[in-house]
Scaffold this active site. Structure first.
Site, PDB file in Angstrom:
ATOM      1  N   GLY A  68       0.825  -1.192   0.000  1.00 28.18           N
ATOM      2  CA  GLY A  68       0.000   0.000   0.000  1.00 28.18           C
ATOM      3  C   GLY A  68       0.863   1.248   0.000  1.00 28.18           C
ATOM      4  O   GLY A  68       2.069   1.190   0.262  1.00 28.18           O
ATOM      5  N   ASP A  69       0.251   2.403  -0.284  1.00 26.68           N
ATOM      6  CA  ASP A  69       1.040   3.626  -0.421  1.00 26.68           C
ATOM      7  C   ASP A  69       1.808   3.964   0.850  1.00 26.68           C
ATOM      8  O   ASP A  69       2.987   4.320   0.801  1.00 26.68           O
ATOM      9  CB  ASP A  69       0.153   4.789  -0.873  1.00 26.68           C
ATOM     10  CG  ASP A  69      -1.015   5.070   0.071  1.00 26.68           C
ATOM     11  OD1 ASP A  69      -1.296   4.236   0.952  1.00 26.68           O
ATOM     12  OD2 ASP A  69      -1.661   6.119  -0.093  1.00 26.68           O
ATOM     13  N   GLN A  70       1.162   3.842   2.007  1.00 28.89           N
ATOM     14  CA  GLN A  70       1.842   4.217   3.248  1.00 28.89           C
ATOM     15  C   GLN A  70       2.924   3.219   3.634  1.00 28.89           C
ATOM     16  O   GLN A  70       3.990   3.588   4.126  1.00 28.89           O
ATOM     17  CB  GLN A  70       0.830   4.385   4.386  1.00 28.89           C
ATOM     18  CG  GLN A  70      -0.155   5.516   4.173  1.00 28.89           C
ATOM     19  CD  GLN A  70       0.520   6.854   3.956  1.00 28.89           C
ATOM     20  OE1 GLN A  70       1.558   7.152   4.538  1.00 28.89           O
ATOM     21  NE2 GLN A  70      -0.074   7.686   3.113  1.00 28.89           N
TER      22      GLN A  70
END
Length: 338
Positions: A68-70
């Site tokens: 995921g992006d984070q």
């Protein structure tokens, strides 16, 4: 699907890093509908000839699970061991901390997800309008600064932060609530609203600009406070995103959080983290080892003890504002029909 991204589906048993049979049964979702799960950095296949001809890449190129992006962003700045947290200053604001064990905030204010580091987890708090609040302020109230930036070839945010630095700490008793899109952490409330509190005739634009930055940073401290209360000690903050370019804002974060703030040599955020995950899979090297090799601290800002003490007093007032104004926010939301 990688387990970091799968954590956000509400279908994952995050503790055991597998699809939840209980949730799937309750929702009448056959488990065979769900994709196979992998850890970030696992090699999951090879590029087929058809795709290779379309992309210009070599057939047989390894395909590696990302995140995921984070999770990718945290790997990209080296938040791969306990004690280090990241603060991502994008449109939203994220305080992210690595965790060797799985723990849940029983009040559901923090997210507890699988990390992009295999076998590890992370906790994070998310505020919805961090850089978004500053962008709102720029778009609607910085027309003169935008014209000046274009004329002088400067970044308008640099001009705004320079002006904000001329106002005193605490903006002479002015606070800003950054709930322009509702809020997520620590107040999961879509009807929360933004506000300036404490305006008087002494205040000019520089005070309001500084109050916006201080309010955003107080909102981020809310997330850090929850992380610390959960038993995780944070000794260093790695700041990334557009706001990280401002030394003034980095110093403000260090003073309000009371923790050293650093920047690192990687500036491509989640993309760089995804590249490290790919390298880990292809080279068969430990992800944490690669981060130690490739990510170095470039600048470090220490908190100013006097500023920290003053900010603590303002933060104490800030923390009480949502509870005081919550019913007002909801009434206004109903009157406005949204």
């Amino acid at each position: 699907m990688d387990v970091a991204d799968a954590s956000g589906t509400l279908l994952l048993d995050v503790a055991h890093r597998s699809w939840s049979q209980t949730v799937a049964e309750r929702l009448d979702i056959p488990l065979e509908w769900l994709p196979p799960l992998f850890e970030s950095g696992d090699v999951v296949g090879q590029l087929l000839p058809e795709a290779a001809s379309l992309t210009g890449l070599a057939a047989g190129t390894p395909i590696v699970a990302g995140g995921g992006d984070q999770a990718c962003g945290a790997v990209g700045v080296g938040v791969v061991r306990q004690g280090i947290a990241s603060v991502a200053l994008g449109t939203s604001g994220v305080v992210f901390v690595h965790d060797d064990t799985y723990q849940v905030d029983e009040a559901y204010r923090l997210h507890s997800f699988c990390h992009g580091v295999p076998g590890k987890w992370h906790r994070m708090g998310v505020m919805l309008a961090a850089g978004g609040s500053f962008q709102w302020w720029r778009n609607h109230f910085a027309h003169e600064e935008l014209e000046r930036a274009e004329k002088e070839g400067k970044d308008v945010y640099e001009i705004l932060t320079s002006d904000a630095a001329t106002a005193p700490l605490g903006s002479e008793g002015l606070l800003f609530l950054p709930y322009l899109s509702g809020e997520r952490t620590p107040h999961p409330d879509p009807k929360a609203r933004g506000a300036f509190i404490g305006l008087n005739l002494r205040h000019g634009k520089e005070h309001l600009t500084r109050a916006v930055l201080e309010g955003i940073t107080f909102g981020l401290r809310d997330s850090l406070q929850l992380i610390q209360e959960s038993g995780i000690e944070v000794t260093e903050l790695r700041v990334s995103g557009g706001g990280a370019r401002s030394l003034f804002w980095r110093q403000m974060i260090a003073d309000i959080f009371g923790i050293p703030v650093v920047t690192v040599n990687s500036t491509d955020g989640p993309a760089y983290g995804a590249a490290i995950m790919a390298a880990s899979g292809v080279l068969k090297e430990d992800m944490m080892t690669l981060c130690e090799k490739w990510i170095q601290v470039t600048e470090r800002v220490e908190p100013n003890p006097d500023n920290r003490q003053q900010y603590d007093a303002y933060y104490s007032v800030y923390r009480g504002l949502y509870g005081t104004l919550q019913s007002t926010f909801h009434q206004l939301s109903e009157l406005a029909g949204h």
